[in-house]
Write a protein that holds these residues in place. Structure first.
Motif, PDB file in Angstrom:
ATOM      1  N   THR A  37       0.268 -10.504   1.656  1.00 38.82           N
ATOM      2  CA  THR A  37      -0.751  -9.555   1.192  1.00 38.82           C
ATOM      3  C   THR A  37      -0.102  -8.278   0.668  1.00 38.82           C
ATOM      4  O   THR A  37      -0.502  -7.738  -0.369  1.00 38.82           O
ATOM      5  CB  THR A  37      -1.728  -9.213   2.333  1.00 38.82           C
ATOM      6  OG1 THR A  37      -2.358 -10.421   2.812  1.00 38.82           O
ATOM      7  CG2 THR A  37      -2.805  -8.256   1.857  1.00 38.82           C
ATOM      8  N   THR A  84      -4.857   0.686  -0.764  1.00 37.20           N
ATOM      9  CA  THR A  84      -5.768  -0.465  -0.820  1.00 37.20           C
ATOM     10  C   THR A  84      -5.296  -1.573   0.111  1.00 37.20           C
ATOM     11  O   THR A  84      -6.106  -2.210   0.814  1.00 37.20           O
ATOM     12  CB  THR A  84      -5.856  -1.005  -2.262  1.00 37.20           C
ATOM     13  OG1 THR A  84      -6.357   0.021  -3.105  1.00 37.20           O
ATOM     14  CG2 THR A  84      -6.777  -2.219  -2.336  1.00 37.20           C
ATOM     15  N   ASN A  88      -7.282  -3.390   3.232  1.00 36.68           N
ATOM     16  CA  ASN A  88      -7.519  -4.832   3.245  1.00 36.68           C
ATOM     17  C   ASN A  88      -6.953  -5.486   4.499  1.00 36.68           C
ATOM     18  O   ASN A  88      -7.600  -6.356   5.104  1.00 36.68           O
ATOM     19  CB  ASN A  88      -6.898  -5.482   2.001  1.00 36.68           C
ATOM     20  CG  ASN A  88      -7.726  -5.250   0.748  1.00 36.68           C
ATOM     21  OD1 ASN A  88      -8.927  -4.996   0.829  1.00 36.68           O
ATOM     22  ND2 ASN A  88      -7.094  -5.341  -0.409  1.00 36.68           N
ATOM     23  N   LYS A  91      -9.159  -4.663   7.501  1.00 37.88           N
ATOM     24  CA  LYS A  91     -10.407  -5.442   7.437  1.00 37.88           C
ATOM     25  C   LYS A  91     -10.149  -6.908   7.783  1.00 37.88           C
ATOM     26  O   LYS A  91     -10.947  -7.550   8.482  1.00 37.88           O
ATOM     27  CB  LYS A  91     -11.029  -5.334   6.044  1.00 37.88           C
ATOM     28  CG  LYS A  91     -11.600  -3.973   5.723  1.00 37.88           C
ATOM     29  CD  LYS A  91     -12.092  -3.918   4.277  1.00 37.88           C
ATOM     30  CE  LYS A  91     -12.578  -2.533   3.889  1.00 37.88           C
ATOM     31  NZ  LYS A  91     -12.946  -2.466   2.441  1.00 37.88           N
ATOM     32  N   ALA A  92      -9.035  -7.451   7.279  1.00 34.62           N
ATOM     33  CA  ALA A  92      -8.691  -8.847   7.575  1.00 34.62           C
ATOM     34  C   ALA A  92      -8.446  -9.036   9.071  1.00 34.62           C
ATOM     35  O   ALA A  92      -8.860 -10.054   9.656  1.00 34.62           O
ATOM     36  CB  ALA A  92      -7.455  -9.252   6.771  1.00 34.62           C
ATOM     37  N   PRO A 115     -10.192 -10.131   3.083  1.00 34.61           N
ATOM     38  CA  PRO A 115      -9.935  -9.101   2.056  1.00 34.61           C
ATOM     39  C   PRO A 115      -8.468  -9.110   1.630  1.00 34.61           C
ATOM     40  O   PRO A 115      -7.573  -9.203   2.469  1.00 34.61           O
ATOM     41  CB  PRO A 115     -10.281  -7.793   2.774  1.00 34.61           C
ATOM     42  CG  PRO A 115     -11.245  -8.197   3.846  1.00 34.61           C
ATOM     43  CD  PRO A 115     -10.790  -9.551   4.301  1.00 34.61           C
ATOM     44  N   GLY A 116      -8.251  -9.037   0.318  1.00 37.20           N
ATOM     45  CA  GLY A 116      -6.886  -9.007  -0.202  1.00 37.20           C
ATOM     46  C   GLY A 116      -6.221 -10.360  -0.302  1.00 37.20           C
ATOM     47  O   GLY A 116      -5.059 -10.456  -0.714  1.00 37.20           O
TER      48      GLY A 116
END
Length: 210
Positions: A37, A84, A88, A91-92, A115-116
């Motif tokens: 990521t 960003t 991400n 959130k992941a 996310p991402g």
């Protein structure tokens, strides 16, 4: 390019590097997921410098969640798009904790819901962490596949589908790594190192460089 030539290319790449893997440092599927990521529009070397400091401190979804966005940024601020990426990853981590018991799912749909995480990242995780015969096409693989005429396509999705079609099953798990390393160190973008290439005589690139 015919299948006999493709097979010879793959056999040479395998002989040269029998057990290829990613150059990202990781020891668990979660560490790999985070590293991949972070690697978007960044070098593996740059990502490794950051994760070599991050992972000894936090290398589970709970531990990174506990760092919070601002805490994570301190470790990855040397990487492009770190704002960003930090959001991400956090959130992941929350989704992994809430929906997957803190484990990285061995499932494409579940991975791509993070996310991402797009198709390429999911392919890398499935391939490198779980041994799936997936082929993640990045800029290196796209270039090598088209330049050599091994598997031509106008975009990464076309090249991925062509590779999945023409690469024999015995090579599918490793071909992603062979092609990315070949593109990173030999078949480089501006001036390919054709003179030191182990597949130069098989390559169909017209403008070879001595």
């Amino acid at each position: 390019m015919n299948k006999e030539k493709r097979r010879e290319i793959l056999e040479r790449l395998r002989a040269n590097n029998p057990e290829p893997t990613t150059e990202l440092n990781f020891s668990t599927p979660f560490e790999l997921l985070v590293a991949v990521t972070l690697s978007a529009q960044a070098t593996d070397v740059g990502v490794n410098k950051a994760t070599d400091k991050l992972f000894p401190v936090a290398n589970t979804p709970q531990a990174i969640w506990d760092l919070g966005v601002e805490g994570l940024k301190e470790y990855i601020k040397t990487i492009g798009l770190f704002n960003t990426k930090a959001e991400n990853v956090i959130k992941a981590c929350r989704i992994l904790l809430d929906k997957h018991n803190g484990e990285v799912p061995e499932n494409r749909e579940a991975l791509e819901a993070l996310p991402g995480v797009g198709r390429k990242t999911a392919n890398v995780v499935l391939n490198t962490a779980f041994g799936w015969p997936t082929i993640a096409v990045d800029t290196h693989i796209f270039r090598v596949s088209n330049r050599t005429k091994f598997a031509m396509g106008k975009n990464v999705d076309q090249v991925e589908q062509k590779l999945l079609k023409v690469v024999p099953a015995e090579f599918k798990v490793d071909v992603h790594h062979w092609l990315i390393l070949h593109g990173r160190y030999t078949c480089i973008a501006r001036k390919p190192r054709c003179g030191s290439c182990i597949i130069e005589d098989l390559c169909e690139f017209k403008d070879k460089v001595d």
